[in-house]
Design an enzyme around this catalytic site. Structure first.
Site, mmCIF file in Angstrom:
data_model
loop_
_atom_site.group_PDB
_atom_site.id
_atom_site.type_symbol
_atom_site.label_atom_id
_atom_site.label_comp_id
_atom_site.label_asym_id
_atom_site.label_seq_id
_atom_site.Cartn_x
_atom_site.Cartn_y
_atom_site.Cartn_z
ATOM 1 N N LYS A 171 -41.429 -14.295 -22.092
ATOM 2 C CA LYS A 171 -41.150 -15.507 -21.314
ATOM 3 C C LYS A 171 -42.335 -16.481 -21.413
ATOM 4 O O LYS A 171 -42.159 -17.651 -21.746
ATOM 5 C CB LYS A 171 -40.887 -15.155 -19.843
ATOM 6 C CG LYS A 171 -40.399 -16.339 -19.038
ATOM 7 C CD LYS A 171 -40.400 -16.075 -17.560
ATOM 8 C CE LYS A 171 -41.723 -16.495 -16.960
ATOM 9 N NZ LYS A 171 -41.772 -16.480 -15.507
ATOM 10 N N ASP A 208 -36.072 -16.860 -17.330
ATOM 11 C CA ASP A 208 -36.665 -16.604 -16.014
ATOM 12 C C ASP A 208 -35.525 -16.335 -15.039
ATOM 13 O O ASP A 208 -34.380 -16.140 -15.437
ATOM 14 C CB ASP A 208 -37.533 -17.799 -15.585
ATOM 15 C CG ASP A 208 -36.689 -19.010 -15.232
ATOM 16 O OD1 ASP A 208 -35.477 -19.018 -15.570
ATOM 17 O OD2 ASP A 208 -37.201 -19.943 -14.592
#
Ligand code: SF4
Length: 284
Positions: free
Chosen positions: A182, A201
């Site tokens: 991420k 996310d």
């Protein structure tokens, strides 16, 4: 057990009315089981197909290219200038801000980072710290002990192995302490303008599932699903737009569906307003 609370049992003689009922029920259950076991194989439920592998009986395919294209167009319309909300002036500042944003909000991180980078202007300043020294400065973002360890560890490795410059490849970024896909995707897409993956996310997870773009819960598998259906050149923009959508309209509780440009394409089970049928499997 106190007197009077002992559950009554049918007598072995079978004379009681309860016992007769129990016997009748038992017989009926045997008949039902026999019926089920002898039922033709065609009544057996087929195994669940993965999303998009097959169309539903009605012909609905949540991953149909035209539907995905319309979702992307709707997001473009809602968030034409979406970009990363973390303030930064360099790849290093973005990397630090992204590490600090875990389990926190961008607003909170943006309150912390200006003072932090004034106090420690370069990656070498961070590399020279002990994690404990950094903790008070980032305390308010939460999980400050782990985050301090990650930031200082990343700074030391960048200085030792990459000449003080944040690397611009996925493998190299993933070699930094505290950096997972991420964070790497945020830095690669936002600063280096490289579409190496999709940022997954909490917002991207929730909205991709509501829109039936994935059935997965694991961020890595969600990213793999999204990379298959979103054109590569749109990966970073798509991530930013979905994250903004999650903040503005498609919030975790009580999404503002009446204001959403994707409403007609969305069958989420927890919609607050709908002009289309609801799919109970389209769970956030
Ligand atoms: S219609 Fe509602 S649930 Fe669906 S994407 Fe829009 S805000 Fe989210």
């Amino acid at each position: 057990m106190p007197r009077g609370n002992t559950p009554r049992q049918p007598s072995r003689s079978g004379r009681q009315e309860g016992a007769r009922r129990a016997l009748l029920l038992k017989k009926s259950a045997k008949t039902t089981i026999a019926k089920v076991t002898t039922a033709p194989a065609k009544k057996a439920k087929p195994p669940k197909a993965a999303v998009g592998k097959k169309k539903s009986a009605s012909g609905y395919d949540p991953l149909a290219p035209e539907r995905v294209r319309q979702i992307i167009a709707g997001l473009d319309q809602l968030y034409p200038k979406a970009t990363c909300a973390l303030t930064h002036r360099s790849a290093w500042e973005l990397l630090v801000a992204t590490i600090l944003s875990a389990q926190s909000t961008d607003v909170r991180v943006n309150m912390v980072t200006p003072g932090l980078f004034e106090k420690y202007p370069t990656v070498r300043d961070f590399a020279a710290l002990e994690p404990e020294q950094l903790q008070p400065d980032i305390y308010s973002t939460g999980f400050f002990r782990n985050k301090a360890k990650s930031v200082v560890g990343a700074a030391r490795k960048i200085v030792a192995d990459f000449g003080g410059n944040v690397p611009d490849t996925m493998d190299e970024l993933l070699s930094l302490p505290g950096v997972a896909r991420k964070t790497a995707n945020v830095v690669l897409g936002t600063w280096f303008k490289k579409n190496e993956g999709v940022v997954v996310d909490t917002h991207v997870t929730r909205i991709s599932r509501r829109l039936e773009l994935t059935k997965q819960e694991d961020p890595k598998k969600i990213e793999e699903d999204l990379m298959q259906i979103i054109p590569r050149e749109r990966w970073t923009d798509f991530s930013h737009e979905v994250i903004w959508h999650g903040r503005k309209l498609c919030v975790a509780r009580g999404p503002k569906c009446a204001d959403c440009a994707l409403e007609k394409l969305c069958h989420a089970a927890d919609k607050t307003w709908s002009t289309v049928e609801i799919h109970k499997d389209a769970q956030p």
